[in-house]
Design a protein around this motif. Sequence first.
Motif, mmCIF file in Angstrom:
data_model
loop_
_atom_site.group_PDB
_atom_site.id
_atom_site.type_symbol
_atom_site.label_atom_id
_atom_site.label_comp_id
_atom_site.label_asym_id
_atom_site.label_seq_id
_atom_site.Cartn_x
_atom_site.Cartn_y
_atom_site.Cartn_z
ATOM 1 N N PRO A 51 0.807 -1.232 0.000
ATOM 2 C CA PRO A 51 0.000 0.000 0.000
ATOM 3 C C PRO A 51 0.837 1.278 0.000
ATOM 4 N N ALA A 52 1.652 1.439 -1.033
ATOM 5 C CA ALA A 52 2.460 2.650 -1.219
ATOM 6 C C ALA A 52 2.389 3.053 -2.678
ATOM 7 N N ASP A 53 2.525 4.350 -2.939
ATOM 8 C CA ASP A 53 2.518 4.875 -4.313
ATOM 9 C C ASP A 53 1.272 4.416 -5.075
ATOM 10 N N LEU A 54 0.127 4.481 -4.408
ATOM 11 C CA LEU A 54 -1.097 3.978 -5.030
ATOM 12 C C LEU A 54 -1.590 4.884 -6.152
ATOM 13 N N GLU A 55 -1.278 6.180 -6.092
ATOM 14 C CA GLU A 55 -1.639 7.065 -7.214
ATOM 15 C C GLU A 55 -0.887 6.647 -8.476
ATOM 16 N N ASP A 56 0.416 6.325 -8.299
ATOM 17 C CA ASP A 56 1.197 5.831 -9.431
ATOM 18 C C ASP A 56 0.639 4.494 -9.910
ATOM 19 N N PHE A 57 0.259 3.623 -8.966
ATOM 20 C CA PHE A 57 -0.276 2.304 -9.304
ATOM 21 C C PHE A 57 -1.534 2.433 -10.149
ATOM 22 N N ALA A 58 -2.481 3.240 -9.698
ATOM 23 C CA ALA A 58 -3.735 3.391 -10.430
ATOM 24 C C ALA A 58 -3.505 4.011 -11.809
ATOM 25 N N THR A 59 -2.612 4.980 -11.884
ATOM 26 C CA THR A 59 -2.319 5.614 -13.175
ATOM 27 C C THR A 59 -1.657 4.636 -14.125
ATOM 28 N N GLY A 60 -0.655 3.913 -13.628
ATOM 29 C CA GLY A 60 0.032 2.949 -14.471
ATOM 30 C C GLY A 60 -0.880 1.830 -14.929
ATOM 31 N N ILE A 68 -6.787 4.642 -20.420
ATOM 32 C CA ILE A 68 -6.422 6.005 -20.796
ATOM 33 C C ILE A 68 -5.199 5.952 -21.699
ATOM 34 N N GLU A 69 -4.948 7.043 -22.381
ATOM 35 C CA GLU A 69 -3.757 7.183 -23.212
ATOM 36 C C GLU A 69 -2.782 8.181 -22.620
ATOM 37 N N HIS A 70 -3.267 9.000 -21.664
ATOM 38 C CA HIS A 70 -2.437 10.040 -21.044
ATOM 39 C C HIS A 70 -3.040 10.361 -19.681
ATOM 40 N N PRO A 71 -2.201 10.697 -18.687
ATOM 41 C CA PRO A 71 -2.733 11.018 -17.355
ATOM 42 C C PRO A 71 -3.731 12.166 -17.338
ATOM 43 N N ASP A 72 -3.695 13.042 -18.343
ATOM 44 C CA ASP A 72 -4.646 14.149 -18.391
ATOM 45 C C ASP A 72 -6.086 13.673 -18.525
ATOM 46 N N GLN A 73 -6.284 12.412 -18.920
ATOM 47 C CA GLN A 73 -7.631 11.869 -19.055
ATOM 48 C C GLN A 73 -8.209 11.409 -17.714
ATOM 49 N N ILE A 74 -7.420 11.537 -16.648
ATOM 50 C CA ILE A 74 -7.911 11.279 -15.294
ATOM 51 C C ILE A 74 -8.425 12.585 -14.713
ATOM 52 N N GLU A 75 -9.692 12.601 -14.321
ATOM 53 C CA GLU A 75 -10.266 13.809 -13.728
ATOM 54 C C GLU A 75 -9.955 13.912 -12.246
ATOM 55 N N SER A 76 -9.996 12.801 -11.535
ATOM 56 C CA SER A 76 -9.685 12.814 -10.109
ATOM 57 C C SER A 76 -9.219 11.435 -9.683
ATOM 58 N N LEU A 77 -8.453 11.407 -8.589
ATOM 59 C CA LEU A 77 -7.915 10.151 -8.079
ATOM 60 C C LEU A 77 -7.793 10.285 -6.570
ATOM 61 N N GLU A 78 -8.378 9.347 -5.831
ATOM 62 C CA GLU A 78 -8.270 9.370 -4.378
ATOM 63 C C GLU A 78 -8.203 7.947 -3.845
ATOM 64 N N ASN A 79 -7.622 7.791 -2.665
ATOM 65 C CA ASN A 79 -7.512 6.495 -2.016
ATOM 66 C C ASN A 79 -8.407 6.483 -0.783
ATOM 67 N N ILE A 80 -9.290 5.508 -0.729
ATOM 68 C CA ILE A 80 -10.228 5.371 0.378
ATOM 69 C C ILE A 80 -9.852 4.098 1.158
ATOM 70 N N THR A 81 -9.577 4.256 2.452
ATOM 71 C CA THR A 81 -9.200 3.122 3.280
ATOM 72 C C THR A 81 -10.419 2.539 3.967
ATOM 73 N N HIS A 82 -10.648 1.242 3.766
ATOM 74 C CA HIS A 82 -11.771 0.534 4.354
ATOM 75 C C HIS A 82 -11.271 -0.465 5.391
ATOM 76 N N GLU A 83 -12.199 -1.141 6.028
ATOM 77 C CA GLU A 83 -11.829 -2.131 7.031
ATOM 78 C C GLU A 83 -11.041 -3.284 6.418
ATOM 79 N N ASN A 84 -11.406 -3.675 5.212
ATOM 80 C CA ASN A 84 -10.805 -4.868 4.612
ATOM 81 C C ASN A 84 -9.794 -4.579 3.518
#
Length: 276
Positions: A51-60, A68-84
């Motif tokens: 659970p590190a560099d998850l923004e890079d993970f999701a983008t890659g 996507i073809e380019h990161p500019d096609q991402i409007e928003s990115l967030e990490n939500i921590t749940h119980e599991n």
Amino acid sequence: MVPVSRASTASVPGLAIRREGDRDIARILPEERPVALVFNGATAAVMMATPADLEDFATGFALTERFIEHPDQIESLENITHENGIEARVWLRDDRRDVVFERRRTMLGPLGCGLCGIDSLEQALRPLPTLTGDGPFLDRLEAARATDALRNFQPLHDMTQALHAAGFLLPERGILLAREDVGRHNALDKLIGALARQGIDPGDGAIVLTSRVSVDIVQKTVIAGCRILIAASAPTAYALELATSAGLTLAAFARDGEVDIYSHPNRIRRGHPDES
């Protein structure tokens, strides 16, 4: 309910049995957590990951799955921590939403596999683009010493002795950046995402891995547009077949100043080794 830890490592007690006697010890172990990659509200994959560099993970992941073809096609990115586990929640531009559902897959991927649960054989063996252009070019010793150089960019592995790494090597400049994960394909996705988010062209250098080379590793490298892949261990026969047909230079067994080249060797300048 307590959310899971986002730490990359954990200290645990143990008992060391040695010739000179037994003793209590504390070991630092790598964490792995279920990470759900969710695009526009739909889960595309659930991967066991560090659970590190998850923004890079999701983008890659979005890039190598061609959401996507380019990161500019991402409007928003967030990490939500749940119980599991952890949810990497990504919202794409409207014009990319249909692509997500065409390529969607659901999986709980074990560490050794980046294709588990994929919807069809056709999706697993999807056609790859052909890499064009002669360069970049690496000196033979740059290629042979690439995994040794990557060792200096593995702090989590130094603590745990249990993580893979993927690094980006620029000719005559060495390793520029690296990412680590318990899964080799996750580490590669993190690296590709980091390169994209920092505006670095993968075609300018080589990807270096601490692992073997499987089909999904070749697919991700080619889709990212990188023409040279250097690994510490062996490729599978079919991974090599894909690399050859896609125009990818694949080098393996890069250790202690030696390396084997299996496809498109023209990008590795051999000449006479300079041991100075």
